[in-house]
Each structure stands twice: as C-alpha cells, then as structure tokens.
Design a protein around this motif. Structure first.
Motif, PDB file in Angstrom:
ATOM      1  N   GLU A   2       2.522   8.797  10.163  1.00 19.08           N
ATOM      2  CA  GLU A   2       2.029   9.013  11.628  1.00 19.08           C
ATOM      3  C   GLU A   2       2.637  10.056  12.249  1.00 19.08           C
ATOM      4  O   GLU A   2       3.702   9.971  12.803  1.00 19.08           O
ATOM      5  N   GLY A   3       1.850  11.235  12.212  1.00 20.43           N
ATOM      6  CA  GLY A   3       2.298  12.524  12.779  1.00 20.43           C
ATOM      7  C   GLY A   3       2.636  12.312  14.273  1.00 20.43           C
ATOM      8  O   GLY A   3       3.522  12.834  14.654  1.00 20.43           O
ATOM      9  N   GLU A   4       1.785  11.614  15.011  1.00 24.94           N
ATOM     10  CA  GLU A   4       2.204  11.750  16.468  1.00 24.94           C
ATOM     11  C   GLU A   4       3.478  10.935  16.583  1.00 24.94           C
ATOM     12  O   GLU A   4       4.141  11.333  17.915  1.00 24.94           O
ATOM     13  N   LEU A   5       3.780  10.032  15.954  1.00 25.29           N
ATOM     14  CA  LEU A   5       5.128   9.282  16.348  1.00 25.29           C
ATOM     15  C   LEU A   5       6.596   9.725  15.308  1.00 25.29           C
ATOM     16  O   LEU A   5       7.409   9.437  15.508  1.00 25.29           O
ATOM     17  N   GLY A  16       0.772  -1.260   0.203  1.00 25.41           N
ATOM     18  CA  GLY A  16      -0.030   0.248   0.045  1.00 25.41           C
ATOM     19  C   GLY A  16       0.778   1.265   0.037  1.00 25.41           C
ATOM     20  O   GLY A  16       2.167   1.282  -0.031  1.00 25.41           O
ATOM     21  N   ARG A  17       0.140   2.379  -0.168  1.00 23.55           N
ATOM     22  CA  ARG A  17       0.873   3.567  -0.041  1.00 23.55           C
ATOM     23  C   ARG A  17       1.438   3.877   1.607  1.00 23.55           C
ATOM     24  O   ARG A  17       0.739   3.452   2.369  1.00 23.55           O
ATOM     25  N   PRO A  18       2.345   4.445   1.630  1.00 19.05           N
ATOM     26  CA  PRO A  18       2.975   4.575   3.295  1.00 19.05           C
ATOM     27  C   PRO A  18       1.956   5.747   3.644  1.00 19.05           C
ATOM     28  O   PRO A  18       1.466   6.824   3.092  1.00 19.05           O
ATOM     29  N   ASN A  56       4.490   4.446   7.780  1.00 13.87           N
ATOM     30  CA  ASN A  56       4.256   3.058   8.182  1.00 13.87           C
ATOM     31  C   ASN A  56       3.937   2.398   6.993  1.00 13.87           C
ATOM     32  O   ASN A  56       3.290   2.931   5.934  1.00 13.87           O
ATOM     33  N   CYS A  57       4.498   1.275   6.434  1.00 22.42           N
ATOM     34  CA  CYS A  57       4.279   0.456   5.320  1.00 22.42           C
ATOM     35  C   CYS A  57       3.490  -0.645   5.523  1.00 22.42           C
ATOM     36  O   CYS A  57       3.910  -1.630   6.579  1.00 22.42           O
TER      37      CYS A  57
END
Length: 70
Positions: free
Chosen positions: A36-39, A31-33, A43-44
C-alpha cells in the motif's frame, strides 16, 4: 507492517503463518503481500484464523531454502 528493508538489497516478501504441529512457517491459504504505497506498508491476508505475518526472504537464500517456507 512498515518495512525497514531497502528493496535494492533484493529479496521477496511472503505472508505466512506458524504451524505449531510441524514447527514451520507455512504459506498455505495466504495470499501474496500487497504493498500500500499511500500508507507505506504491506498487507497480508489469509483464509484462516491463525496468527500470521509478513516474512522477508533475502535474495541470498537459495531456492531450496525458500521452498522450505512453503
């Protein structure tokens, strides 16, 4: 993955895996990556059990070079 790339430089991220039979990076089944703004990381996800990773494609690559990845 935590990116050290400045987004203002332009470019795009792809989730991909290495296909040893063709010695090429492929995006099939990935999928598209998602960022995750909080972290502060991407994610892939892929639908197969291979080694995969996040690849950054600089804007300076031509469209034909970027298509080679797929």
């Amino acid at each position: 993955f935590q990116s050290n790339v400045n987004k203002s430089e332009g470019g795009d991220y792809e989730c991909a895996f290495f296909e040893p039979n063709t010695s090429a990076w492929k995006t099939d089944g990935c999928g598209r990556p998602m960022y995750e703004g909080e972290l502060g990381r991407y994610n892939c996800t892929c639908n197969h059990l291979t080694s995969f990773g996040l690849i950054w494609l600089p804007q300076s690559l031509t469209a034909s070079s970027a298509r080679t990845l797929r």
